[in-house]
Design an enzyme around this catalytic site. Sequence first.
Site, PDB file in Angstrom:
ATOM      1  N   HIS A 649       1.075   8.278  -6.506  1.00 10.03           N
ATOM      2  CA  HIS A 649      -0.203   8.151  -5.809  1.00 10.03           C
ATOM      3  C   HIS A 649      -1.242   9.109  -6.391  1.00 10.03           C
ATOM      4  O   HIS A 649      -1.701  10.029  -5.723  1.00 10.03           O
ATOM      5  CB  HIS A 649      -0.016   8.383  -4.300  1.00 10.03           C
ATOM      6  CG  HIS A 649       0.626   7.231  -3.615  1.00 10.03           C
ATOM      7  ND1 HIS A 649       1.931   7.244  -3.166  1.00 10.03           N
ATOM      8  CD2 HIS A 649       0.150   5.990  -3.316  1.00 10.03           C
ATOM      9  CE1 HIS A 649       2.226   6.078  -2.609  1.00 10.03           C
ATOM     10  NE2 HIS A 649       1.161   5.299  -2.695  1.00 10.03           N
ATOM     11  N   HIS A 653      -3.015   5.338 -10.344  1.00 10.18           N
ATOM     12  CA  HIS A 653      -2.701   4.227  -9.434  1.00 10.18           C
ATOM     13  C   HIS A 653      -4.011   3.629  -8.887  1.00 10.18           C
ATOM     14  O   HIS A 653      -4.162   2.403  -8.848  1.00 10.18           O
ATOM     15  CB  HIS A 653      -1.820   4.729  -8.285  1.00 10.18           C
ATOM     16  CG  HIS A 653      -1.693   3.759  -7.152  1.00 10.18           C
ATOM     17  ND1 HIS A 653      -1.163   2.495  -7.288  1.00 10.18           N
ATOM     18  CD2 HIS A 653      -2.069   3.865  -5.833  1.00 10.18           C
ATOM     19  CE1 HIS A 653      -1.201   1.862  -6.129  1.00 10.18           C
ATOM     20  NE2 HIS A 653      -1.750   2.665  -5.224  1.00 10.18           N
ATOM     21  N   HIS A 690      -8.819   3.645  -2.127  1.00  8.41           N
ATOM     22  CA  HIS A 690      -7.889   3.249  -1.062  1.00  8.41           C
ATOM     23  C   HIS A 690      -6.757   4.260  -0.788  1.00  8.41           C
ATOM     24  O   HIS A 690      -6.168   4.241   0.284  1.00  8.41           O
ATOM     25  CB  HIS A 690      -7.287   1.867  -1.363  1.00  8.41           C
ATOM     26  CG  HIS A 690      -6.128   1.934  -2.305  1.00  8.41           C
ATOM     27  ND1 HIS A 690      -6.278   2.110  -3.663  1.00  8.41           N
ATOM     28  CD2 HIS A 690      -4.785   1.885  -2.085  1.00  8.41           C
ATOM     29  CE1 HIS A 690      -5.094   2.158  -4.234  1.00  8.41           C
ATOM     30  NE2 HIS A 690      -4.160   2.029  -3.304  1.00  8.41           N
ATOM     31  N   ASP A 691      -6.457   5.119  -1.727  1.00  7.87           N
ATOM     32  CA  ASP A 691      -5.388   6.105  -1.506  1.00  7.87           C
ATOM     33  C   ASP A 691      -5.878   7.528  -1.701  1.00  7.87           C
ATOM     34  O   ASP A 691      -5.069   8.445  -1.950  1.00  7.87           O
ATOM     35  CB  ASP A 691      -4.225   5.849  -2.474  1.00  7.87           C
ATOM     36  CG  ASP A 691      -3.148   4.941  -1.872  1.00  7.87           C
ATOM     37  OD1 ASP A 691      -2.425   4.300  -2.653  1.00  7.87           O
ATOM     38  OD2 ASP A 691      -3.050   4.898  -0.619  1.00  7.87           O
ATOM     39  N   ASP A 807      -2.657  -3.573  -4.733  1.00 11.13           N
ATOM     40  CA  ASP A 807      -1.983  -2.304  -4.418  1.00 11.13           C
ATOM     41  C   ASP A 807      -0.519  -2.304  -4.846  1.00 11.13           C
ATOM     42  O   ASP A 807       0.007  -1.291  -5.300  1.00 11.13           O
ATOM     43  CB  ASP A 807      -2.089  -2.060  -2.905  1.00 11.13           C
ATOM     44  CG  ASP A 807      -1.681  -0.657  -2.517  1.00 11.13           C
ATOM     45  OD1 ASP A 807      -1.341  -0.440  -1.351  1.00 11.13           O
ATOM     46  OD2 ASP A 807      -1.689   0.225  -3.386  1.00 11.13           O
TER      47      ASP A 807
HETATM   48  N1  LIG Z   1       7.584  -0.587  -7.391  1.00 13.09           N
HETATM   49  C1  LIG Z   1       7.684  -0.136  -6.141  1.00 13.09           C
HETATM   50  N2  LIG Z   1       8.892   0.137  -5.620  1.00 13.09           N
HETATM   51  C2  LIG Z   1       9.045   0.584  -4.371  1.00 13.09           C
HETATM   52  N3  LIG Z   1       8.025   0.804  -3.545  1.00 13.09           N
HETATM   53  C3  LIG Z   1       6.781   0.541  -4.011  1.00 13.09           C
HETATM   54  C4  LIG Z   1       6.566   0.081  -5.318  1.00 13.09           C
HETATM   55  N4  LIG Z   1       5.239  -0.075  -5.496  1.00 13.09           N
HETATM   56  C5  LIG Z   1       4.650   0.275  -4.346  1.00 13.09           C
HETATM   57  N5  LIG Z   1       5.565   0.646  -3.456  1.00 13.09           N
HETATM   58  C6  LIG Z   1       5.349   1.073  -2.062  1.00 13.09           C
HETATM   59  O1  LIG Z   1       4.433   0.168  -1.494  1.00 13.09           O
HETATM   60  C7  LIG Z   1       3.464   0.938  -0.829  1.00 13.09           C
HETATM   61  C8  LIG Z   1       2.124   0.289  -0.720  1.00 13.09           C
HETATM   62  O2  LIG Z   1       1.272   1.211  -0.071  1.00 13.09           O
HETATM   63  P1  LIG Z   1       1.113   2.692  -0.648  1.00 13.09           P
HETATM   64  O3  LIG Z   1       0.363   2.650  -1.937  1.00 13.09           O
HETATM   65  O4  LIG Z   1       0.638   3.579   0.391  1.00 13.09           O
HETATM   66  O5  LIG Z   1       2.616   3.115  -0.992  1.00 13.09           O
HETATM   67  C9  LIG Z   1       3.346   2.162  -1.703  1.00 13.09           C
HETATM   68  C10 LIG Z   1       4.750   2.452  -1.999  1.00 13.09           C
HETATM   69  O6  LIG Z   1       5.321   3.155  -0.947  1.00 13.09           O
END
Ligand SMILES: Nc1ncnc2c1ncn2[C@@H]1O[C@@H]2COP(=O)(O)O[C@H]2[C@H]1O
Length: 922
Positions: A649, A653, A690-691, A807
């Site tokens: 994050h 990203h 967004h993050d 996302d």
């Molecule tokens: N390749 C991945 N493998 C596992 N979890 C993921 C992956 N990509 C995104 N995520 C999860 O999906 C969530 C989407 O919201 P967030 O970006 O807050 O946090 C992200 C991660 O926790």
Amino acid sequence: MGCSPSTLLSHNNPDGDDAHHATDTQLSGAGTALAASGGGGGEKESSLFFCIKLRRSRPLRRCSQQNGGGDGSAGSGGTGSAINGDDLLGHGNMCNQALLNPAQTKNEADYDKICSGKKDSIVTVAALGNFTHTVVRRATGSTGTSGTTSSGGASKPEKRKSSIALTPEDESIEVYLRSLMDVKFPTVLPPNPQLKALLVFHKSDNICEVVTEACHRQQLDVTVARTKEGALDTLTNTNEEFYHLIIIDARSTKHLDAEYIARSIRHTNGHHFTTIIAVVKKSFFEKDDVLIALLDAGVNRCVPETTNLSMCNIELKQILHSIVRPHNVMSTQQALYTALHRLKEVILITDNHLRIQYANRAAERLLNMRLDEIISKPLADIFISDVSTIMIHGRKNKEFDEILTVRRKGQEDVAMHVRVIPVACIGRTPTHYVFNLDVPGSHGDFVATLPQAREAPRGSQHSIRRGSVDVRSVASDGLRRTSLAKLTSLPLEAPITKENCSPDEARLIDKVMEFLKREGLYSPQMKEIRTDDPIATDLIGALLTGPSLYSSRRSSNDSIIRVGGRQSTCMPAKMKATPHIMELLEESLSWEFDIFKLEEITEKRPLLYLGMEMFRRFNVFATLNIDENVCKSWLAVIEANYHANNSYHNSTHAADVMQATGCFLTQLAAKDMGMDHTDEAIALIAAAAHDVDHPGRSSAFLCNSRNTLALLYNDLCVLESHHASITFRLTLSDDKVNIFKNLDTESYKSVRSVVIDMILATEMTRHFEHLAKFVSIFGSDEEPKDIVQSEEESSILIRRMMIKVADVSNPSRQPSYCIEWARRIAEEYFTQTDEEKAKTLPIVMPMFDRNTCSIPKSQIGFIEYIIQDMMHAWDSFIDMPQLVTYMQINYSQWKKFEEQGVHTLADVKSKQHSLSVKKSAK
Ligand SMILES: Nc1ncnc2c1ncn2[C@@H]1O[C@@H]2COP(=O)(O)O[C@H]2[C@H]1O
């Protein structure tokens, strides 16, 4: 000179004396445009309009659009002049043009009389739609022919003296003047029915009576409403009800909330051009903020209360003249532009340097480019042939008519018949060129028959039912496409069944279920996870479930997480776009864009560089009316508030999500489902932010560790609420980064609410709800008419789905990127587990232990439970099969890794290394 088409782009001074304006050609020209579209039915067609050219010293000639003009000099041939009102007057003739409905004309306009050739005759004829009046007067004072009101024209003209030399006894004089007023604006056919006024006064006191009387004197058709509900009902309930003028009593807020009423009117369909007047107390003008509030709410003008009828009458006259009429014209022009935009024929308009200023949809299709790629382009870029002769012709006010070869982006060039009409908005030299392109010999249908390979179904709502690629043929890894039937039957069942009921009742239940699904009253459950898959259980459980799951576990007051309070002041955004960066950014709208390369060569500032590129490509600077430097600083501040030490994050990203959003926006536009510029800007901004300030820990972790953010947001949508909140706090913290500072209050509010909505949509606990809603609308077998869904509601669903897909699009990126993202997110999860262990906090995902976790397994579970259905749904909607293809390939790759015993980060790293060595050896 005959009847000439005139320009849509001309700027006539709306003021000035009536006699002068009677010579204006704008109306007549536009009228001929309408006549042309009427289909050439000649005099039998009462909907056709004829131009009548009236000259002072020569007999009148009459011409229709079909025969190209009285003396043939301004037809469609190559000798026409730049279309200009002055030009018509420029040959020493006192020449007026006007419109006549031919049916009326025959009966009412006495041509012989008009054509008597008397030298001092100033003759004006006006006929406007269903309020058709032909009034023919002579300046000498002798009676001419006066017209009558046709059906629909309920006006009762009042006797009055004219400022020009007209006989006072003439009964139609007021009508004449009114028609004349209408012809003086650069418009086609302003709607000219009986002007209607709505008076919103809570009681009939003397002020209300004076206003009412003044309205009657101006022949307005008056309706009175006593309450705000009454007023708004009148606008919405009655069939096709509309008012040209709405006067609201704003003297006291006790009885009527004028601000609220004005705002509501502005939000009522079809009332953008309604003139709203607020009657205020005299003392009101001392309070600047009240005035601003009313104007902000959509009031056009505040007038002081008066019991003096003649004062009120004068005020009203001025309002009618200087606000209502131009509004009328603007609404007509708006309608025309809409029509122009939807024409099957290709229309381009350039300025006098042949830079494109306007392109309609057919032009976008022909050129295979979106509007913002076309606008400002030199014409020479879209023609292979030499275009210099167009200018040469144009300078001589000549039309151009030749075959030229048009360049089509990514498609074969095509020879087109190009007609160019020079037009002058002001002066005589052409200020613009209007291009009409068609294939030689075709009859306007060519563009519609262009190769449809990238063509999307038209319409505001796009079903995802249409065929998408057969993914089974792409990958043979056992991952099967989930049918849409399965998607739509996500576990949304309510405790009622359709059994034992009549077909009608069953249909009704279906409808209700459909509605309930969409309203989110039933939160869908996630698919049942196999109990033999503890990693998937851990991951999906953590992503899709709220914090309550963890609250019963042990907790700690202690956390290393420090969020907020980071870089909040404006920082100078130093950018050095090296040739390397520039070259990479050329590919910034490709799905294969290398975000990791950008991270590297920008020294971990990919968001700033990619953000600026996206903002430039999507014209965000112009849309927000903001300086590039402010956008640059905003991106720099947002980027600085991403935590560079988060492995996943971080700002890379964010840049990746923004890049995916840019790809989706481009694809939507290519599919004729494009968002408007504001929505595009909002989507990019939301994606970038967004993050922001993500601590690298999940919301559950923040709740468990009693982090202040969890306390602030009551354990609900903790992170997403924080991202949205800090986005605005940072943006508003300094004028130098405030990209919204030039938006008016209303626009800012709506931009803010959409940005927040999009950021909150990335919250995973509502993943299936968003997906189910999207599928229920865009994957429905019902025609959109059966689905109660406004355009705005649909676009909310699309925007949410777009940012959600962006996302979590990493499993749909090309394999090397997918693996790198998986490595990064795993590292972040492991770090959280490390910390939870170290601080004896509840462990949110116990399986995500860096020593034991199988990364391939986690990815297989993530794709199966979260990604797969969503990508299919999104691909079916937007038509980007590469999303599904890459997902399939990655899924197979993870399966292979799993079989090969690749588990840990170190294993994945070594695989990455061997893959990249193989790649570079090729
Ligand atoms: N390749 C991945 N493998 C596992 N979890 C993921 C992956 N990509 C995104 N995520 C999860 O999906 C969530 C989407 O919201 P967030 O970006 O807050 O946090 C992200 C991660 O926790």
